[in-house]
Motif scaffolding. Structure first.
Motif, PDB file in Angstrom:
ATOM      1  N   ILE A 306       0.894  -1.162   0.000  1.00 44.28           N
ATOM      2  CA  ILE A 306       0.000   0.000   0.000  1.00 44.28           C
ATOM      3  C   ILE A 306       0.925   1.202   0.000  1.00 44.28           C
ATOM      4  O   ILE A 306       1.658   1.434   0.969  1.00 44.28           O
ATOM      5  CB  ILE A 306      -0.908   0.035   1.261  1.00 44.28           C
ATOM      6  N   PHE A 307       0.900   1.926  -1.106  1.00 43.29           N
ATOM      7  CA  PHE A 307       1.883   2.969  -1.356  1.00 43.29           C
ATOM      8  C   PHE A 307       1.254   4.335  -1.115  1.00 43.29           C
ATOM      9  O   PHE A 307       0.247   4.676  -1.730  1.00 43.29           O
ATOM     10  CB  PHE A 307       2.344   2.834  -2.819  1.00 43.29           C
ATOM     11  N   TRP A 308       1.861   5.114  -0.219  1.00 40.11           N
ATOM     12  CA  TRP A 308       1.323   6.459   0.021  1.00 40.11           C
ATOM     13  C   TRP A 308       2.394   7.518  -0.204  1.00 40.11           C
ATOM     14  O   TRP A 308       3.353   7.614   0.547  1.00 40.11           O
ATOM     15  CB  TRP A 308       0.755   6.574   1.437  1.00 40.11           C
ATOM     16  N   TYR A 321       4.726   9.690  -8.992  1.00 43.34           N
ATOM     17  CA  TYR A 321       4.523   8.702  -7.935  1.00 43.34           C
ATOM     18  C   TYR A 321       3.100   8.678  -7.364  1.00 43.34           C
ATOM     19  O   TYR A 321       2.875   8.106  -6.308  1.00 43.34           O
ATOM     20  CB  TYR A 321       5.628   8.855  -6.872  1.00 43.34           C
ATOM     21  N   ASN A 322       2.152   9.314  -8.054  1.00 44.95           N
ATOM     22  CA  ASN A 322       0.735   9.091  -7.765  1.00 44.95           C
ATOM     23  C   ASN A 322      -0.018   8.738  -9.045  1.00 44.95           C
ATOM     24  O   ASN A 322      -0.625   7.689  -9.136  1.00 44.95           O
ATOM     25  CB  ASN A 322       0.086  10.326  -7.118  1.00 44.95           C
ATOM     26  N   ILE A 333      -2.579   2.814  -4.372  1.00 42.48           N
ATOM     27  CA  ILE A 333      -2.123   4.051  -3.739  1.00 42.48           C
ATOM     28  C   ILE A 333      -3.165   4.587  -2.763  1.00 42.48           C
ATOM     29  O   ILE A 333      -4.369   4.400  -2.940  1.00 42.48           O
ATOM     30  CB  ILE A 333      -1.773   5.167  -4.758  1.00 42.48           C
ATOM     31  N   VAL A 334      -2.652   5.251  -1.733  1.00 41.80           N
ATOM     32  CA  VAL A 334      -3.505   6.046  -0.852  1.00 41.80           C
ATOM     33  C   VAL A 334      -3.378   7.480  -1.344  1.00 41.80           C
ATOM     34  O   VAL A 334      -2.279   7.936  -1.665  1.00 41.80           O
ATOM     35  CB  VAL A 334      -3.034   5.932   0.614  1.00 41.80           C
ATOM     36  N   LEU A 335      -4.500   8.147  -1.454  1.00 43.15           N
ATOM     37  CA  LEU A 335      -4.493   9.521  -1.945  1.00 43.15           C
ATOM     38  C   LEU A 335      -5.225  10.357  -0.904  1.00 43.15           C
ATOM     39  O   LEU A 335      -6.322  10.003  -0.483  1.00 43.15           O
ATOM     40  CB  LEU A 335      -5.255   9.541  -3.274  1.00 43.15           C
ATOM     41  N   VAL A 357      -0.555   1.237   5.512  1.00 37.09           N
ATOM     42  CA  VAL A 357       0.405   1.690   4.502  1.00 37.09           C
ATOM     43  C   VAL A 357       1.735   0.964   4.707  1.00 37.09           C
ATOM     44  O   VAL A 357       2.190   0.799   5.842  1.00 37.09           O
ATOM     45  CB  VAL A 357       0.603   3.222   4.628  1.00 37.09           C
ATOM     46  N   THR A 358       2.335   0.537   3.594  1.00 40.91           N
ATOM     47  CA  THR A 358       3.623  -0.171   3.701  1.00 40.91           C
ATOM     48  C   THR A 358       4.792   0.693   3.229  1.00 40.91           C
ATOM     49  O   THR A 358       5.906   0.550   3.698  1.00 40.91           O
ATOM     50  CB  THR A 358       3.604  -1.483   2.878  1.00 40.91           C
ATOM     51  N   ILE A 359       4.524   1.581   2.248  1.00 43.05           N
ATOM     52  CA  ILE A 359       5.585   2.473   1.765  1.00 43.05           C
ATOM     53  C   ILE A 359       5.077   3.908   1.915  1.00 43.05           C
ATOM     54  O   ILE A 359       4.008   4.248   1.405  1.00 43.05           O
ATOM     55  CB  ILE A 359       5.933   2.194   0.286  1.00 43.05           C
ATOM     56  N   PHE A 360       5.823   4.709   2.623  1.00 42.32           N
ATOM     57  CA  PHE A 360       5.375   6.071   2.923  1.00 42.32           C
ATOM     58  C   PHE A 360       6.423   7.059   2.426  1.00 42.32           C
ATOM     59  O   PHE A 360       7.583   7.009   2.814  1.00 42.32           O
ATOM     60  CB  PHE A 360       5.182   6.211   4.436  1.00 42.32           C
ATOM     61  N   TYR A 361       5.982   7.965   1.549  1.00 45.36           N
ATOM     62  CA  TYR A 361       6.900   8.877   0.843  1.00 45.36           C
ATOM     63  C   TYR A 361       6.457  10.299   1.101  1.00 45.36           C
ATOM     64  O   TYR A 361       5.330  10.677   0.746  1.00 45.36           O
ATOM     65  CB  TYR A 361       6.803   8.533  -0.643  1.00 45.36           C
TER      66      TYR A 361
END
Ligand code: 6R9
Length: 660
Positions: A306-308, A321-322, A333-335, A357-361
């Protein structure tokens, strides 16, 4: 040139866990170096192979790179593809149809999910709606919206029909919007009635109306409005269309328009240090390839992630990246529509917990402000939330100071998650220097090494490569697939600005200063070239001083600018935000004296700020960059003439104008 007077170095490395490394796309430094070697030995072969393996081509390319007319390089030129097809249809065909593509959380916490199948339908309907208005391949469409699935649908719909989009961040004022619409020669604008941020309703459509009224030779024939809040707006018959009325009855199938690899997917305006904003023109094929590769390499994306990425779609980070990268690799993606501090400053941690969320940017500025918030109020501290789903963290937008890096690493990643400090720009399309999270030993404050395939150096003012340990100008030595193609409508500006004659005309100048570590060759970005200070003949990078100030236990964030000085040529003025309350009177003077002593000890007496001003916050663009140009004006006591429409909180300017 930016020297590095600091003796203070982070020597401790942070390594990925064995488990992370084992499963990573690039599992070791050996694997990383092998890719670098492959690219060095056969540059076109390396990129050609990646492009064939990762992008779906309607018609395969036969030539990888055309260098006959530098710096107007062409990639995969005779290949044909469609970017939206690669992001959507591909996922319907490979088993992701029922997977969530977008998990959207509104300002008030309402969550909406869109599977790949639903997203595909919505994009097709929108694409057919645009076509019904006569919008076609090659037309430019400006998108002026807030963070929403609708914004991504609009971008994807343009890509689907071959229209070139230009997203303008929803915080820009009418004159800034008008300038961009005019420069792009847009035929349509896609917007919303209003946007919602931090519990407030803010106009969008009204600003579009104002902007359009400012343009003399107005080519905009259609305005499409997504109904977000339902509040009343001015409606121009014949020109304005509600999005739902335009698209509801459209077919949910839309054949993609196959375009050449070099077809401009989008234009994104970036404000330079001088002059009008530049429209960075990006391609379809090369851009998509790099969005995909960096999702795999830098973010190590896996099917269950889950990429945010918290960046707004109005900035390049939100594009790559979105809107494109994560979808092109079938990610979820989380938006997020809102702001990190509403209804409380624990919102980010709460959302990571809620959506697993697993990846937080995110950006250093957000991290620093949340450190400050959690110092002031432990109720919003990350410790109150379950962040165990996280496996990777990322940072972008500004150099991340070691202090913030370590906090992020410890309090958010629990010393378990690697941090990818990704250096890149609107113009580079995707990451250019960043760690490979399963391989690269991390050093706080360094973005480490170039991505495989990229050749990057630090050079002097004549383009000569400098030895490690010596600060200079950051350049990219060879063209790369996702590079800017030109400044929209201004080839000359592209050439002179990015490929300066002084450096020989064949090096891409990023505009940032950098220094490489003598032992590791790791890059540290020292700030924009124009942010170098010269005090009594000593060159100092603003970042250097800011980083040391931020490391003081009382300081949350600091920005440093130069100011003309009779004695020393230039003197340093520091703007400082403390973790606790704003100091006043004698107290402020004591704190300032303490900070001066600190800088003197940590760097050298030369770096000691002559003047220190305190405020509750720094002026930042909404993409999180400190507006140093504005601070320079304030430091000099001059009148503010620049556009401050993207400023979150203009009231802080009055605080910062006060000298102690
Ligand atoms: C992606 C983005 C580009 C400028 C760039 C540099 C700064 C971005 C950074 C960084 C140090 C990082 N920058 N990431 N500096 N470390 N990891 O932000 O694009 O808005 O065009 O800004 O941002 O100065 O030149 P853009």
């Amino acid at each position: 040139m930016a020297a590095n007077p600091s003796e203070k170095k982070e020597t401790r490395f942070y390594y990925p866990s064995e488990e992370f490394a084992q499963n990573a796309a690039i599992p070791s430094m050996d694997a990383y170096w092998a890719l670098c070697k492959e690219a060095e030995e056969d540059y076109e072969g390396f990129w050609g192979k990646l492009a064939r393996e990762n992008v779906l081509w309607h018609k395969p390319f036969t030539k990888v790179l055309d260098e006959t007319n530098p710096p107007f390089y062409k990639w995969f030129e005779d290949g044909k593809l469609n970017v939206s097809y690669n992001c959507l249809d591909k996922n319907l065909e490979n088993g992701n149809a029922e997977k969530d593509a977008i998990v959207f959380e509104a300002d008030d916490g309402t969550v909406t999910r869109l599977t790949y199948r639903e997203l595909h339908k919505r994009v097709c309907k929108m694409a057919n709606g645009l076509k019904s208005l006569g919008i076609k391949k090659g037309d430019r469409v400006v998108i002026y919206m807030a963070m929403s699935a609708e914004a991504i649908i609009a971008m994807q719909a343009c890509a689907r029909i071959g229209a070139t989009h230009s997203v303008v961040f929803g915080g820009f004022s009418a004159p800034s919007l008008a300038e961009r619409i005019e420069n792009a020669g847009a035929v349509a604008v896609i917007t919303a009635d209003e946007q919602v941020r931090g519990g407030r309703y803010l106009p969008l459509k009204a600003i579009v109306d104002d902007a359009l009224a400012m343009i003399d030779d107005n080519k905009v024939k259609n305005v499409i409005i997504y109904q977000r809040t339902g509040n009343e707006i001015n409606f121009v018959k014949g020109r304005d269309h509600w999005k739902h009325e335009l698209t509801d009855s459209q077919s949910d199938v839309c054949e993609p328009e196959w375009v050449d690899a070099e077809h401009p997917l989008f234009i994104l305006y970036t404000s330079g240090s001088t002059g009008n904003p530049k429209g960075a023109q990006h391609s379809s094929g090369g851009y998509l390839l790099w969005a995909i590769m960096t999702m795999r390499w830098t973010f190590d994306i896996k099917p269950d992630d889950i990429f945010w990425c918290t960046a707004d779609v109005g900035w390049i980070t939100g594009h790559t990246y979105n809107a494109y990268g994560p979808l092109a690799v079938g990610g979820t993606i989380v938006l997020f529509e809102g702001v990190p501090t509403f209804p409380h400053a624990g919102r980010f941690w709460e959302m990571i917990d809620k959506h697993k969320v697993t990846i937080f940017y995110t950006a250093p500025t957000a991290i620093r402000s949340l450190i400050k918030a959690s110092t002031e109020d432990t109720m919003v501290a990350p410790e109150n939330y379950d962040l165990s789903s996280l496996r990777l963290l990322g940072s972008v937008g500004e150099p991340i100071n070691p202090e913030a890096w370590l906090w992020f690493y410890k309090h958010i990643g629990k010393e378990r998650c690697p941090i990818v400090d990704t250096f890149w720009q609107t113009e580079t399309g995707g990451h250019v220097i960043a760690p490979m999270p399963g391989a690269t030993p991390l050093v706080p404050g360094s973005c480490t090494l170039p991505l495989p395939g990229l050749s990057i150096s630090v050079v002097d003012e004549t383009g000569q490569e400098l030895p490690n340990g010596q600060g200079g100008i950051l350049v990219i030595n060879r063209p790369w697939p996702s590079m800017i193609r030109t400044v929209w409508g201004n080839d000359e500006r592209y050439k002179t600005h990015y490929w300066p004659e002084e450096l020989g005309g064949r090096l891409y100048q990023a505009g940032d200063g950098a220094i490489r570590d003598p032992q590791t060759g790791y890059f540290t970005i020292t700030g924009r070239i124009d942010d170098v200070l010269n005090v009594s003949g000593h060159a100092l990078g603003t970042m250097e001083v800011e980083s040391v100030l931020s490391a003081h236990p009382m300081v949350a964030e600091a920005a440093v600018v130069g100011k003309p000085d009779d004695l020393t040529g230039e003197s340093i003025c520091a703007f400082v935000i403390l973790k606790k309350e704003l100091p006043e009177g004698e107290n402020a003077k004591d704190v300032a004296a303490d900070l001066r002593k600190w800088v003197s000890r940590e760097i050298s007496p030369i770096a000691r700020p002559k003047e220190i001003r305190f405020g509750a916050n720094l002026p930042k663009t909404r993409s999180g960059k400190i507006m140093r140009r504005l601070l320079r004006v304030i430091a000099r006591g001059e009148e503010i003439t620049q556009d401050i429409s993207t400023l979150e909180n203009p009231a802080i300017l009055d605080q910062l104008k006060k000298s102690l």
